[in-house]
Design a protein around this motif. Structure first.
Motif, PDB file in Angstrom:
ATOM      1  N   MET A  91       0.845  -1.194   0.000  1.00 39.42           N
ATOM      2  CA  MET A  91       0.000   0.000   0.000  1.00 39.42           C
ATOM      3  C   MET A  91       0.880   1.242   0.000  1.00 39.42           C
ATOM      4  O   MET A  91       1.897   1.289   0.691  1.00 39.42           O
ATOM      5  CB  MET A  91      -0.921  -0.001   1.223  1.00 39.42           C
ATOM      6  CG  MET A  91      -1.880  -1.158   1.266  1.00 39.42           C
ATOM      7  SD  MET A  91      -2.982  -1.053   2.680  1.00 39.42           S
ATOM      8  CE  MET A  91      -3.946  -2.546   2.437  1.00 39.42           C
ATOM      9  N   ASP A  92       0.455   2.244  -0.779  1.00 35.12           N
ATOM     10  CA  ASP A  92       1.238   3.460  -0.928  1.00 35.12           C
ATOM     11  C   ASP A  92       0.355   4.665  -0.638  1.00 35.12           C
ATOM     12  O   ASP A  92      -0.461   5.055  -1.472  1.00 35.12           O
ATOM     13  CB  ASP A  92       1.814   3.538  -2.343  1.00 35.12           C
ATOM     14  CG  ASP A  92       2.646   4.787  -2.554  1.00 35.12           C
ATOM     15  OD1 ASP A  92       3.095   5.387  -1.558  1.00 35.12           O
ATOM     16  OD2 ASP A  92       2.850   5.161  -3.721  1.00 35.12           O
ATOM     17  N   ARG A  93       0.471   5.234   0.547  1.00 32.69           N
ATOM     18  CA  ARG A  93      -0.227   6.454   0.946  1.00 32.69           C
ATOM     19  C   ARG A  93      -1.724   6.377   0.647  1.00 32.69           C
ATOM     20  O   ARG A  93      -2.290   7.260  -0.025  1.00 32.69           O
ATOM     21  CB  ARG A  93       0.399   7.664   0.264  1.00 32.69           C
ATOM     22  CG  ARG A  93       1.774   8.013   0.781  1.00 32.69           C
ATOM     23  CD  ARG A  93       2.512   8.941  -0.149  1.00 32.69           C
ATOM     24  NE  ARG A  93       3.022   8.210  -1.304  1.00 32.69           N
ATOM     25  CZ  ARG A  93       3.838   8.745  -2.212  1.00 32.69           C
ATOM     26  NH1 ARG A  93       4.238   9.985  -2.083  1.00 32.69           N
ATOM     27  NH2 ARG A  93       4.259   8.037  -3.234  1.00 32.69           N
ATOM     28  N   VAL A  94      -2.354   5.335   1.138  1.00 28.45           N
ATOM     29  CA  VAL A  94      -3.797   5.170   0.956  1.00 28.45           C
ATOM     30  C   VAL A  94      -4.504   6.132   1.911  1.00 28.45           C
ATOM     31  O   VAL A  94      -4.293   6.089   3.124  1.00 28.45           O
ATOM     32  CB  VAL A  94      -4.218   3.723   1.215  1.00 28.45           C
ATOM     33  CG1 VAL A  94      -5.710   3.562   0.986  1.00 28.45           C
ATOM     34  CG2 VAL A  94      -3.434   2.775   0.318  1.00 28.45           C
ATOM     35  N   GLN A  95      -5.344   6.982   1.376  1.00 29.25           N
ATOM     36  CA  GLN A  95      -5.965   8.053   2.158  1.00 29.25           C
ATOM     37  C   GLN A  95      -7.409   8.236   1.739  1.00 29.25           C
ATOM     38  O   GLN A  95      -7.766   8.063   0.571  1.00 29.25           O
ATOM     39  CB  GLN A  95      -5.180   9.357   1.968  1.00 29.25           C
ATOM     40  CG  GLN A  95      -5.522  10.459   2.939  1.00 29.25           C
ATOM     41  CD  GLN A  95      -4.619  11.665   2.755  1.00 29.25           C
ATOM     42  OE1 GLN A  95      -3.894  11.773   1.763  1.00 29.25           O
ATOM     43  NE2 GLN A  95      -4.655  12.586   3.691  1.00 29.25           N
ATOM     44  N   VAL A  96      -8.258   8.586   2.716  1.00 27.76           N
ATOM     45  CA  VAL A  96      -9.667   8.858   2.444  1.00 27.76           C
ATOM     46  C   VAL A  96      -9.778  10.250   1.838  1.00 27.76           C
ATOM     47  O   VAL A  96      -9.297  11.239   2.405  1.00 27.76           O
ATOM     48  CB  VAL A  96     -10.505   8.756   3.736  1.00 27.76           C
ATOM     49  CG1 VAL A  96     -11.964   9.093   3.450  1.00 27.76           C
ATOM     50  CG2 VAL A  96     -10.385   7.358   4.328  1.00 27.76           C
ATOM     51  N   VAL A  97     -10.418  10.331   0.658  1.00 24.63           N
ATOM     52  CA  VAL A  97     -10.509  11.595  -0.075  1.00 24.63           C
ATOM     53  C   VAL A  97     -11.863  12.252   0.127  1.00 24.63           C
ATOM     54  O   VAL A  97     -11.952  13.462   0.348  1.00 24.63           O
ATOM     55  CB  VAL A  97     -10.232  11.361  -1.569  1.00 24.63           C
ATOM     56  CG1 VAL A  97     -10.422  12.658  -2.360  1.00 24.63           C
ATOM     57  CG2 VAL A  97      -8.830  10.817  -1.769  1.00 24.63           C
ATOM     58  N   ALA A  98     -12.955  11.485   0.052  1.00 24.27           N
ATOM     59  CA  ALA A  98     -14.292  12.075   0.140  1.00 24.27           C
ATOM     60  C   ALA A  98     -15.280  11.026   0.619  1.00 24.27           C
ATOM     61  O   ALA A  98     -14.954   9.826   0.727  1.00 24.27           O
ATOM     62  CB  ALA A  98     -14.726  12.666  -1.200  1.00 24.27           C
ATOM     63  N   GLY A 117      -9.222  12.476   4.970  1.00 22.20           N
ATOM     64  CA  GLY A 117      -7.812  12.693   5.238  1.00 22.20           C
ATOM     65  C   GLY A 117      -7.153  11.608   6.062  1.00 22.20           C
ATOM     66  O   GLY A 117      -5.929  11.624   6.225  1.00 22.20           O
ATOM     67  N   GLU A 118      -7.928  10.649   6.572  1.00 15.07           N
ATOM     68  CA  GLU A 118      -7.344   9.581   7.372  1.00 15.07           C
ATOM     69  C   GLU A 118      -6.603   8.587   6.483  1.00 15.07           C
ATOM     70  O   GLU A 118      -7.013   8.303   5.358  1.00 15.07           O
ATOM     71  CB  GLU A 118      -8.423   8.858   8.175  1.00 15.07           C
ATOM     72  CG  GLU A 118      -9.011   9.700   9.288  1.00 15.07           C
ATOM     73  CD  GLU A 118      -9.809   8.855  10.254  1.00 15.07           C
ATOM     74  OE1 GLU A 118      -9.638   7.612  10.212  1.00 15.07           O
ATOM     75  OE2 GLU A 118     -10.595   9.420  11.029  1.00 15.07           O
ATOM     76  N   MET A 119      -5.525   8.057   7.010  1.00  8.95           N
ATOM     77  CA  MET A 119      -4.711   7.093   6.286  1.00  8.95           C
ATOM     78  C   MET A 119      -5.180   5.676   6.610  1.00  8.95           C
ATOM     79  O   MET A 119      -5.556   5.365   7.744  1.00  8.95           O
ATOM     80  CB  MET A 119      -3.239   7.250   6.659  1.00  8.95           C
ATOM     81  CG  MET A 119      -2.694   8.652   6.451  1.00  8.95           C
ATOM     82  SD  MET A 119      -2.694   9.190   4.729  1.00  8.95           S
ATOM     83  CE  MET A 119      -1.476   8.060   4.040  1.00  8.95           C
ATOM     84  N   VAL A 120      -5.160   4.828   5.597  1.00 10.87           N
ATOM     85  CA  VAL A 120      -5.519   3.411   5.745  1.00 10.87           C
ATOM     86  C   VAL A 120      -4.272   2.607   5.426  1.00 10.87           C
ATOM     87  O   VAL A 120      -3.824   2.569   4.272  1.00 10.87           O
ATOM     88  CB  VAL A 120      -6.687   3.034   4.804  1.00 10.87           C
ATOM     89  CG1 VAL A 120      -7.011   1.559   4.963  1.00 10.87           C
ATOM     90  CG2 VAL A 120      -7.901   3.886   5.095  1.00 10.87           C
ATOM     91  N   GLY A 121      -3.696   1.971   6.435  1.00 10.43           N
ATOM     92  CA  GLY A 121      -2.485   1.197   6.246  1.00 10.43           C
ATOM     93  C   GLY A 121      -2.750  -0.284   6.150  1.00 10.43           C
ATOM     94  O   GLY A 121      -3.901  -0.748   6.066  1.00 10.43           O
ATOM     95  N   ALA A 122      -1.670  -1.046   6.166  1.00  9.43           N
ATOM     96  CA  ALA A 122      -1.806  -2.504   6.078  1.00  9.43           C
ATOM     97  C   ALA A 122      -2.475  -3.075   7.317  1.00  9.43           C
ATOM     98  O   ALA A 122      -3.086  -4.143   7.262  1.00  9.43           O
ATOM     99  CB  ALA A 122      -0.437  -3.142   5.874  1.00  9.43           C
ATOM    100  N   ALA A 162      -8.445  19.852  -3.495  1.00  8.80           N
ATOM    101  CA  ALA A 162      -8.219  21.031  -2.667  1.00  8.80           C
ATOM    102  C   ALA A 162      -9.377  21.270  -1.704  1.00  8.80           C
ATOM    103  O   ALA A 162      -9.168  21.728  -0.572  1.00  8.80           O
ATOM    104  CB  ALA A 162      -8.016  22.253  -3.563  1.00  8.80           C
ATOM    105  N   GLU A 163     -10.584  20.968  -2.119  1.00  3.20           N
ATOM    106  CA  GLU A 163     -11.740  21.164  -1.247  1.00  3.20           C
ATOM    107  C   GLU A 163     -11.671  20.269  -0.019  1.00  3.20           C
ATOM    108  O   GLU A 163     -12.079  20.660   1.075  1.00  3.20           O
ATOM    109  CB  GLU A 163     -13.020  20.894  -2.031  1.00  3.20           C
ATOM    110  CG  GLU A 163     -14.292  21.096  -1.223  1.00  3.20           C
ATOM    111  CD  GLU A 163     -15.523  20.764  -2.023  1.00  3.20           C
ATOM    112  OE1 GLU A 163     -16.637  20.873  -1.471  1.00  3.20           O
ATOM    113  OE2 GLU A 163     -15.364  20.378  -3.209  1.00  3.20           O
ATOM    114  N   ASN A 164     -11.134  19.056  -0.194  1.00  2.92           N
ATOM    115  CA  ASN A 164     -11.032  18.116   0.922  1.00  2.92           C
ATOM    116  C   ASN A 164      -9.681  18.167   1.620  1.00  2.92           C
ATOM    117  O   ASN A 164      -9.457  17.404   2.573  1.00  2.92           O
ATOM    118  CB  ASN A 164     -11.291  16.691   0.422  1.00  2.92           C
ATOM    119  CG  ASN A 164     -12.689  16.525  -0.136  1.00  2.92           C
ATOM    120  OD1 ASN A 164     -13.682  16.688   0.550  1.00  2.92           O
ATOM    121  ND2 ASN A 164     -12.776  16.217  -1.424  1.00  2.92           N
ATOM    122  N   GLY A 165      -8.764  19.007   1.143  1.00  6.50           N
ATOM    123  CA  GLY A 165      -7.469  19.137   1.792  1.00  6.50           C
ATOM    124  C   GLY A 165      -6.588  17.916   1.643  1.00  6.50           C
ATOM    125  O   GLY A 165      -5.858  17.558   2.569  1.00  6.50           O
TER     126      GLY A 165
END
Length: 303
Positions: free
Chosen positions: A98-105, A163-168, A138-141
């Motif tokens: 996984m590579d920088r998995v992040q919640v966008v919206a 913006g929260e990260m989802v790791g292994a 940009a709206e979601n930072g």
């Protein structure tokens, strides 16, 4: 001389004097089931509620197979092998990173009609991103992502914070996941390779057409055309394939590596979508990343 009509002779005799006739069909030959009927989750039988035609009713019917939490994105790095310390057997495994998995919206039922989490992975230079998508990030930072995928969830409890990260560590060792990826593209392939056709005869009488598919349709009797959906030569591979019930062998949260048992579709370097297996019990997660209590309920028996 007048003749009196006797009305009592036209009346029926009492009920206990009438013959008892019962129409009951008894089959001499029948097949009896030796196994007890099993539970069926589909609507069958009498006294069931009427199916609704609204979107809320459709989401309620699909809630049984909708995951409680979001999935994650990874990159297939290749295959390797590990040895089981208990049995000493060699197991083929697939390594996904996984590579920088992040919640966008988010997507909610009030605004979009259903609940979903939009997840992005990787990084992309802003000059290679369209302006509408740049405004979305940009709206979601959130920084621009190389991959953007949406995962459906059952209700608002599965919505993680933007913006929260989802790791292994989002997955657990021993649980089962469903892996989705685009299969390896093999280009233009003939009917024998693409569909497993037998081919023409290999003896005398067949001239240079041993691997052709033969006739593709009838003439006048079949409408003088090739029916849609006919299996013919064409491009093979390159479509999404899902491998269900893949067991998670090992987790390395620091390096973002998830080791899966066996093989999964797609070539090395392809994007893999991992989510909780819908044909296995949901994993019992005490708390989600955002601190929201997850619904821990034994919904399904292991199939």
């Amino acid at each position: 001389m007048s003749t009196a009509v006797c009305h009592s002779c036209w009346q029926l005799p009492p009920a206990f004097l009438l013959p008892r006739v019962t129409f009951k069909h008894t089959s001499k030959r029948s097949i009896k089931s030796i196994s007890t009927p099993q539970y069926n989750r589909f609507n069958k039988g009498q006294g069931l509620p009427r199916l609704g035609a609204s979107s809320e009713a459709a989401l309620e019917r699909k809630a049984y197979t909708t995951p409680l939490r979001t999935g994650a994105l990874g990159t297939k790095k290749g295959m390797s092998a590990v040895y089981d310390t208990d049995t000493g057997r060699r197991q083929a495994v697939t390594i996904v990173q996984m590579d920088r998995v992040q919640v966008v919206a988010h997507k909610t039922r009030d605004r979009d009609g259903y609940y979903a989490v939009q997840v992005g992975s990787g990084w992309k230079h802003p000059s290679n991103v369209t302006r509408p998508l740049l405004g979305h990030y940009a709206e979601n930072g959130v920084s621009p992502k190389r991959h953007l995928v949406e995962f459906k969830v059952r209700d608002e409890k599965g919505l993680l914070g933007i913006g929260e990260m989802v790791g292994a560590g989002w997955f657990q060792e021993g649980q089962f996941v469903d892996a989705k990826a685009n299969s390896r593209g093999m280009g233009f392939a003939g009917g024998m390779k693409r569909w497993g056709f037998k081919g023409q005869g290999a003896s005398h009488g067949v001239s240079l057409t041993h691997r052709t598919m033969g006739s593709s349709g009838q003439s006048q009797g079949g409408g003088s055309r090739v029916l849609p959906g006919k299996k013919m030569p064409g491009r093979m591979g390159g479509h999404q394939v899902t491998t269900q019930n893949v067991k998670v062998v090992k987790i390395d949260d620091e390096k973002g590596i998830v080791v899966l048992y066996g093989c999964i579709p797609g070539p090395d370097g392809c994007l893999v979508k991992l989510s909780d297996a819908i044909k296995k019990p949901w994993p019992e997660i005490p708390t989600m990343t955002s601190g929201v209590q997850a619904a821990a309920e034994p919904l399904r028996a292991t199939t």
